[in-house]
Write a protein that holds these residues in place. Structure first.
Motif, PDB file in Angstrom:
ATOM      1  N   ASP A 243       0.835  -1.216   0.000  1.00 14.74           N
ATOM      2  CA  ASP A 243       0.000   0.000   0.000  1.00 14.74           C
ATOM      3  C   ASP A 243       0.865   1.259   0.000  1.00 14.74           C
ATOM      4  OD1 ASP A 243      -2.420  -1.470   0.124  1.00 14.74           O
ATOM      5  OD2 ASP A 243      -2.109  -1.765   2.275  1.00 14.74           O
ATOM      6  N   ASP A 244       2.143   1.082  -0.365  1.00 12.81           N
ATOM      7  CA  ASP A 244       3.099   2.199  -0.428  1.00 12.81           C
ATOM      8  C   ASP A 244       3.236   2.936   0.907  1.00 12.81           C
ATOM      9  OD1 ASP A 244       3.904   1.923  -3.135  1.00 12.81           O
ATOM     10  OD2 ASP A 244       2.007   2.798  -3.775  1.00 12.81           O
ATOM     11  N   GLN A 245       3.161   2.210   1.987  1.00 15.77           N
ATOM     12  CA  GLN A 245       3.355   2.815   3.307  1.00 15.77           C
ATOM     13  C   GLN A 245       4.837   2.707   3.703  1.00 15.77           C
ATOM     14  OE1 GLN A 245       0.346   1.889   6.352  1.00 15.77           O
ATOM     15  NE2 GLN A 245      -0.799   0.798   4.770  1.00 15.77           N
ATOM     16  N   TRP A 246       5.664   3.478   3.006  1.00 17.81           N
ATOM     17  CA  TRP A 246       7.098   3.408   3.234  1.00 17.81           C
ATOM     18  C   TRP A 246       7.469   3.879   4.638  1.00 17.81           C
ATOM     19  CZ3 TRP A 246      10.985   1.339   0.314  1.00 17.81           C
ATOM     20  CH2 TRP A 246      10.609   0.879  -0.957  1.00 17.81           C
ATOM     21  N   GLY A 247       6.732   4.852   5.156  1.00 14.24           N
ATOM     22  CA  GLY A 247       7.022   5.335   6.495  1.00 14.24           C
ATOM     23  C   GLY A 247       6.861   4.248   7.542  1.00 14.24           C
ATOM     24  N   MET A 248       5.773   3.468   7.433  1.00 15.95           N
ATOM     25  CA  MET A 248       5.538   2.372   8.365  1.00 15.95           C
ATOM     26  C   MET A 248       6.611   1.296   8.220  1.00 15.95           C
ATOM     27  SD  MET A 248       2.913   3.000  10.269  1.00 15.95           S
ATOM     28  CE  MET A 248       2.430   1.365  10.850  1.00 15.95           C
ATOM     29  N   PHE A 249       6.964   1.009   6.967  1.00 12.23           N
ATOM     30  CA  PHE A 249       7.997  -0.008   6.716  1.00 12.23           C
ATOM     31  C   PHE A 249       9.332   0.448   7.318  1.00 12.23           C
ATOM     32  CE2 PHE A 249      11.421  -1.598   3.879  1.00 12.23           C
ATOM     33  CZ  PHE A 249      11.293  -2.958   4.147  1.00 12.23           C
ATOM     34  N   ARG A 250       9.715   1.680   7.046  1.00 16.94           N
ATOM     35  CA  ARG A 250      10.979   2.224   7.549  1.00 16.94           C
ATOM     36  C   ARG A 250      10.973   2.279   9.078  1.00 16.94           C
ATOM     37  NH1 ARG A 250      13.297   7.289   8.758  1.00 16.94           N
ATOM     38  NH2 ARG A 250      15.450   7.529   8.027  1.00 16.94           N
ATOM     39  N   GLY A 251       9.830   2.644   9.662  1.00 18.15           N
ATOM     40  CA  GLY A 251       9.744   2.731  11.117  1.00 18.15           C
ATOM     41  C   GLY A 251       9.954   1.394  11.799  1.00 18.15           C
ATOM     42  N   ASN A 252       9.443   0.329  11.201  1.00 20.77           N
ATOM     43  CA  ASN A 252       9.598  -0.999  11.789  1.00 20.77           C
ATOM     44  C   ASN A 252      10.986  -1.577  11.550  1.00 20.77           C
ATOM     45  OD1 ASN A 252       6.938  -2.284  12.967  1.00 20.77           O
ATOM     46  ND2 ASN A 252       6.298  -1.029  11.228  1.00 20.77           N
ATOM     47  N   ILE A 253      11.612  -1.194  10.434  1.00 24.00           N
ATOM     48  CA  ILE A 253      12.951  -1.677  10.129  1.00 24.00           C
ATOM     49  C   ILE A 253      13.993  -0.908  10.937  1.00 24.00           C
ATOM     50  CG2 ILE A 253      14.710  -1.860   8.309  1.00 24.00           C
ATOM     51  CD1 ILE A 253      12.531  -3.922   8.034  1.00 24.00           C
ATOM     52  N   GLY A 254      13.753   0.402  11.083  1.00 27.73           N
ATOM     53  CA  GLY A 254      14.728   1.266  11.741  1.00 27.73           C
ATOM     54  C   GLY A 254      15.516   2.038  10.692  1.00 27.73           C
ATOM     55  N   PRO A 255      15.771   3.337  10.902  1.00 27.78           N
ATOM     56  CA  PRO A 255      16.375   4.175   9.864  1.00 27.78           C
ATOM     57  C   PRO A 255      17.757   3.721   9.403  1.00 27.78           C
ATOM     58  CG  PRO A 255      16.322   5.320  11.978  1.00 27.78           C
ATOM     59  CD  PRO A 255      15.479   4.102  12.120  1.00 27.78           C
ATOM     60  N   ILE A 256      18.609   3.296  10.324  1.00 26.84           N
ATOM     61  CA  ILE A 256      19.963   2.872   9.936  1.00 26.84           C
ATOM     62  C   ILE A 256      19.899   1.594   9.108  1.00 26.84           C
ATOM     63  CG2 ILE A 256      22.191   2.065  10.791  1.00 26.84           C
ATOM     64  CD1 ILE A 256      21.835   3.898  13.191  1.00 26.84           C
ATOM     65  N   ARG A 257      19.127   0.625   9.589  1.00 31.75           N
ATOM     66  CA  ARG A 257      19.015  -0.636   8.838  1.00 31.75           C
ATOM     67  C   ARG A 257      18.265  -0.423   7.528  1.00 31.75           C
ATOM     68  NH1 ARG A 257      17.234  -5.812  11.632  1.00 31.75           N
ATOM     69  NH2 ARG A 257      15.305  -4.678  11.995  1.00 31.75           N
ATOM     70  N   PHE A 258      17.313   0.499   7.514  1.00 30.38           N
ATOM     71  CA  PHE A 258      16.584   0.810   6.286  1.00 30.38           C
ATOM     72  C   PHE A 258      17.557   1.329   5.220  1.00 30.38           C
ATOM     73  CE2 PHE A 258      14.445   3.938   3.569  1.00 30.38           C
ATOM     74  CZ  PHE A 258      13.415   3.172   3.042  1.00 30.38           C
TER      75      PHE A 258
END
Length: 324
Positions: A243-258
């Motif tokens: 659903d193109d929710q990149w913010g949610m994906f990035r938040g769960n992965i973490g910014p450095i690991r993203f």
């Protein structure tokens, strides 16, 4: 009938060129520039070692093919003043080579070097995405889609790219397949690629390809600098990308690991197409209409990529006549 991608016998190859192959099936974009192109042939299945061939007209090409019945036939993407010597380069097609056996994230169970209907379908999806970028972002129109036998060639003949250098072609490829992370510090808002002023949709284009790659990852996927834990978390949370929710994906992965993941994805995207083919101004490619003898399929000009099915539209008649 199940189509088996197996080598053609010498007899089957002879039957194909004697009874089925027609010089009128060679695309107009080749015939119209016939005298400017170099041709190459593989007669024994060991690679194109019969090079520097030229033909003054389609009739001479027809006679050669009917007599020699080659294992494989090729023509140059380059136009020359003296094609027999490969001298006097004038221009070259811009080519994107997507081979199903080399798709970096395959979702099928093929062994290395093999192809099947599933990975061929994946290669077609990639080609459709490339076509969309070429038309929508770069405004290119003279785009020819070829089924090569184990994948696809996208051959672009717009004047704006035909005379471009290898360096510029490399930049275009990086843009088209989302192989370079966007420079978000670029305050100008656009990228200038000589003939092209590209609106700063680079970020959007890169995101589209990254989404495609991430959604096709499996537990067996190997990514540079991505450990098992990051890969598992990527698979666990990638549903947000549907659903193109990149913010949610990035938040769960973490910014450095993203950021680490995205850098790895960019490197994967770079191998979606064979970049060496795209930047090589003197490359030869399989001649459309001829036989890919290793898999018994016809290299075919595609009239409608949306409906094209190689197992319906590129199968030689001799395959249907085989006896198991």
């Amino acid at each position: 009938m199940e189509i088996k991608l197996q080598p053609a016998t010498n007899y089957e190859r002879k039957i194909f060129y004697k009874e089925e192959w027609d010089v009128n099936d060679v695309p107009d974009f080749v015939i119209d520039s016939l005298t400017s192109r170099e041709f190459g042939f593989d007669h024994y299945g060991q690679g194109p070692n019969d090079r520097y061939k030229t033909f003054p007209d389609a009739l001479r090409l027809k006679r050669f093919m009917k007599v020699k019945q080659p294992f494989a036939a090729y023509c140059s993407v380059a136009f020359y003043d003296k094609p027999k010597q490969r001298k006097g380069w004038k221009q070259s097609e811009l080519v994107f080579d997507v081979d199903a056996k080399d798709v970096p994230i395959r979702t099928c169970d093929c062994n290395e070097g093999e192809v099947c209907d599933k990975c061929l379908s994946q290669a077609k999806d990639i080609v459709l995405m490339i076509k969309d970028v070429l038309e929508g972002d770069l405004g290119l129109k003279n785009i020819n889609m070829i089924y090569s036998g184990r994948g696809y060639h996208v051959r672009v003949l717009d004047e704006s790219v035909m005379t471009s250098s290898s360096d510029l072609r490399g930049q275009i490829v990086q843009y088209v397949i989302g192989a370079k992370e966007p420079d978000l510090s670029n305050s100008m808002g656009f990228t200038n690629l000589q003939h092209f002023i590209i609106p700063y949709g680079y970020s959007k284009n890169f995101t589209k390809w990254s989404k495609y790659t991430i959604l096709h990852l499996t537990e067996k996927s190997k990514l540079d600098n991505v450990n098992t834990k990051l890969l598992k978390d990527t698979l666990k949370f990638r549903h947000f990308l549907e659903d193109d929710q990149w913010g949610m994906f990035r938040g769960n992965i973490g910014p450095i690991r993203f950021n680490k993941l995205i850098s790895a994805v960019a490197r994967i995207n770079m191998s979606i197409t064979d970049t060496k083919v795209s930047i090589d101004l003197k490359r030869i490619l399989r001649l459309p209409s001829t036989l890919h003898s290793k898999v018994s399929m016809k290299s075919t000009l595609i009239k409608n990529i949306e409906t094209f099915d190689p197992f319906d539209d590129a199968v030689p008649q001799f395959v249907y006549e085989r006896k198991d």
